[in-house]
Design a protein around this motif. Structure first.
Motif, short mmCIF file in Angstrom:
data_model
loop_
_atom_site.label_atom_id
_atom_site.label_comp_id
_atom_site.label_asym_id
_atom_site.label_seq_id
_atom_site.Cartn_x
_atom_site.Cartn_y
_atom_site.Cartn_z
N MET A 17 0.85 -1.20 0.00
CA MET A 17 0.00 0.00 0.00
C MET A 17 0.88 1.25 0.00
O MET A 17 1.87 1.30 0.72
CB MET A 17 -0.87 0.02 1.28
CG MET A 17 -1.88 -1.10 1.35
SD MET A 17 -2.73 -1.18 2.96
CE MET A 17 -1.74 -2.42 3.81
N LYS A 21 1.32 2.28 -7.02
CA LYS A 21 0.79 1.46 -8.13
C LYS A 21 -0.27 2.19 -8.94
O LYS A 21 -0.25 2.18 -10.17
CB LYS A 21 0.18 0.15 -7.56
CG LYS A 21 1.19 -0.78 -6.93
CD LYS A 21 0.50 -1.80 -6.04
CE LYS A 21 -0.12 -1.09 -4.86
NZ LYS A 21 -0.72 -1.89 -3.84
N ASP A 40 -8.89 -2.30 -6.92
CA ASP A 40 -9.71 -1.78 -5.81
C ASP A 40 -10.92 -0.99 -6.35
O ASP A 40 -12.03 -1.15 -5.86
CB ASP A 40 -8.89 -0.86 -4.90
CG ASP A 40 -7.93 -1.62 -4.01
OD1 ASP A 40 -8.13 -2.83 -3.80
OD2 ASP A 40 -6.97 -0.99 -3.52
N ILE A 51 -13.79 0.16 -0.15
CA ILE A 51 -13.11 -1.04 0.37
C ILE A 51 -13.28 -1.11 1.90
O ILE A 51 -13.54 -2.18 2.45
CB ILE A 51 -11.60 -1.02 0.00
CG1 ILE A 51 -11.40 -0.97 -1.52
CG2 ILE A 51 -10.87 -2.20 0.62
CD1 ILE A 51 -11.83 -2.17 -2.30
N PHE A 63 -13.73 -9.91 0.47
CA PHE A 63 -12.98 -9.01 -0.42
C PHE A 63 -11.91 -9.78 -1.20
O PHE A 63 -11.74 -9.59 -2.41
CB PHE A 63 -12.35 -7.89 0.42
CG PHE A 63 -11.33 -7.06 -0.32
CD1 PHE A 63 -11.72 -6.15 -1.30
CD2 PHE A 63 -9.96 -7.20 -0.06
CE1 PHE A 63 -10.77 -5.40 -2.00
CE2 PHE A 63 -9.01 -6.46 -0.75
CZ PHE A 63 -9.43 -5.55 -1.72
N ARG A 64 -11.21 -10.69 -0.51
CA ARG A 64 -10.15 -11.46 -1.18
C ARG A 64 -10.73 -12.35 -2.29
O ARG A 64 -10.11 -12.53 -3.34
CB ARG A 64 -9.37 -12.31 -0.16
CG ARG A 64 -8.65 -11.50 0.91
CD ARG A 64 -7.58 -10.60 0.33
NE ARG A 64 -6.96 -9.74 1.35
CZ ARG A 64 -6.27 -8.66 1.07
NH1 ARG A 64 -6.09 -8.25 -0.17
NH2 ARG A 64 -5.73 -7.94 2.03
N GLU A 67 -11.27 -10.21 -5.25
CA GLU A 67 -10.00 -9.94 -5.95
C GLU A 67 -9.66 -11.08 -6.91
O GLU A 67 -9.31 -10.85 -8.07
CB GLU A 67 -8.86 -9.76 -4.94
CG GLU A 67 -8.88 -8.47 -4.17
CD GLU A 67 -7.59 -8.25 -3.35
OE1 GLU A 67 -7.05 -7.15 -3.39
OE2 GLU A 67 -7.14 -9.19 -2.67
N GLY A 86 -4.41 -4.36 -5.61
CA GLY A 86 -4.39 -4.10 -4.18
C GLY A 86 -3.16 -4.76 -3.56
O GLY A 86 -2.72 -5.82 -4.04
N GLY A 87 -2.62 -4.14 -2.50
CA GLY A 87 -1.35 -4.61 -1.93
C GLY A 87 -1.35 -6.04 -1.42
O GLY A 87 -0.30 -6.68 -1.38
N GLY A 88 -2.53 -6.57 -1.07
CA GLY A 88 -2.56 -7.93 -0.53
C GLY A 88 -2.86 -8.98 -1.58
O GLY A 88 -2.82 -10.18 -1.30
N ARG A 125 -7.54 2.82 4.26
CA ARG A 125 -7.05 1.44 4.21
C ARG A 125 -7.34 0.72 5.53
O ARG A 125 -6.67 0.96 6.54
CB ARG A 125 -5.56 1.44 3.88
CG ARG A 125 -5.32 1.92 2.43
CD ARG A 125 -3.85 2.14 2.20
NE ARG A 125 -3.51 2.33 0.81
CZ ARG A 125 -3.27 3.52 0.26
NH1 ARG A 125 -3.38 4.63 0.96
NH2 ARG A 125 -2.92 3.59 -1.02
N PRO A 126 -8.31 -0.20 5.50
CA PRO A 126 -8.75 -0.85 6.74
C PRO A 126 -7.65 -1.60 7.49
O PRO A 126 -7.68 -1.65 8.72
CB PRO A 126 -9.84 -1.82 6.26
CG PRO A 126 -9.71 -1.91 4.78
CD PRO A 126 -9.07 -0.65 4.33
N LEU A 127 -6.66 -2.13 6.76
CA LEU A 127 -5.62 -2.91 7.46
C LEU A 127 -4.64 -2.03 8.22
O LEU A 127 -3.84 -2.53 9.01
CB LEU A 127 -4.85 -3.80 6.45
CG LEU A 127 -5.68 -4.89 5.77
CD1 LEU A 127 -4.80 -5.71 4.84
CD2 LEU A 127 -6.34 -5.80 6.81
N ARG A 144 5.28 -10.08 3.25
CA ARG A 144 4.89 -9.83 1.87
C ARG A 144 6.06 -9.63 0.91
O ARG A 144 5.97 -9.99 -0.27
CB ARG A 144 3.99 -8.59 1.81
CG ARG A 144 2.64 -8.82 2.43
CD ARG A 144 1.78 -7.59 2.26
NE ARG A 144 0.41 -7.82 2.69
CZ ARG A 144 -0.59 -7.02 2.44
NH1 ARG A 144 -0.37 -5.91 1.76
NH2 ARG A 144 -1.81 -7.30 2.85
C1 S3P Z 1 -4.72 -3.90 0.86
C2 S3P Z 1 -4.36 -2.88 0.01
C3 S3P Z 1 -5.34 -1.93 -0.53
C4 S3P Z 1 -6.72 -2.56 -0.60
C5 S3P Z 1 -7.11 -3.12 0.74
C6 S3P Z 1 -6.13 -4.17 1.26
C7 S3P Z 1 -3.65 -4.80 1.38
O1 S3P Z 1 -4.96 -1.50 -1.83
O2 S3P Z 1 -6.76 -3.57 -1.57
O3 S3P Z 1 -7.20 -2.05 1.64
O4 S3P Z 1 -3.96 -5.89 1.89
O5 S3P Z 1 -2.46 -4.42 1.25
P1 S3P Z 1 -3.69 -0.51 -2.11
O6 S3P Z 1 -2.46 -1.34 -2.14
O7 S3P Z 1 -4.00 0.07 -3.44
O8 S3P Z 1 -3.69 0.49 -1.03
#
Ligand code: S3P
Length: 179
Positions: A17, A21, A40, A51, A63-64, A67, A86-88, A125-127, A144
């Motif tokens: 995140m 990107k 996202d 999100i 959510f996953r 994706e 998304g970062g995850g 960003r919830p995480l 990661r």
């Molecule tokens: C996440 C990254 C977010 C988004 C979500 C979870 C992650 O996207 O998909 O909040 O797990 O790293 P960005 O990388 O665009 O912030």
């Protein structure tokens, strides 16, 4: 002057995140004459909420799954896309395999200080919504980072790099992939 790319491939941007990107992806798509897809944003449009709201209402696992579904659907889209993920997203082994199939995977690698600077005060960003931001970034990157590295065809260390230097690195990755 950036040359226009042949539209017979896709570029997939992965990374933590705040690594740039979406920003880089949007500009690169414009420079190459490609379509820009932000996973996202697509999911927010499909689900009709942000999100953060989606995490709160339906949970992270839901959510996953969205994706995975989304990137799988991109396999049947015409080529010529720059996809910001998304970062995850690459963390599911199934997703990493789909990304590799989808196109040239580029890891935008930003340093921890840069990430802390960019993500301080973020509310989207919830995480990252609670706790010690620097500690969280450090511990998440320990897990990661190796997955980003192993999923990517090319790693671009973006700290202190101009947009044109990043585009140049993407063009070299394209040339390398073509052999
Ligand atoms: C996440 C990254 C977010 C988004 C979500 C979870 C992650 O996207 O998909 O909040 O797990 O790293 P960005 O990388 O665009 O912030």
């Amino acid at each position: 002057m950036v040359r226009r790319m042949q539209k017979d491939r896709n570029f997939i941007l992965i990374g933590y995140m705040g690594s740039g990107k979406s920003t880089v992806g949007k500009k690169a798509a414009k420079a190459f004459g490609f379509r820009f897809i932000d996973t996202d944003v697509c999911i927010e449009e499909q689900e009709g909420c942000t999100i953060s709201e989606l995490f709160a209402k339906k949970g992270e696992a839901y959510f996953r799954d969205r994706e995975t579904e989304l990137i799988r659907s991109l396999l049947s889209e015409p080529k010529g896309m720059v996809v910001a993920t998304g970062g995850g997203l690459p963390m599911r082994p199934e997703n990493a395999a789909i990304l590799k199939q989808l196109g040239t995977v580029i890891y935008l690698k930003a340093g921890q200080d840069t990430l802390v600077d960019r993500l301080t005060g973020d509310t989207q960003r919830p995480l990252l919504s609670d706790g010690d931001l620097r500690g969280k970034i450090k511990s998440m990157l320990e897990i990661r980072g190796p997955v980003y590295e192993s999923t990517a065809d090319v790693c671009i260390a973006t700290d202190n790099m101009s947009f044109y230097e990043m585009i140049g690195a993407m063009e070299r990755a394209d040339a390398k992939e073509r052999g």
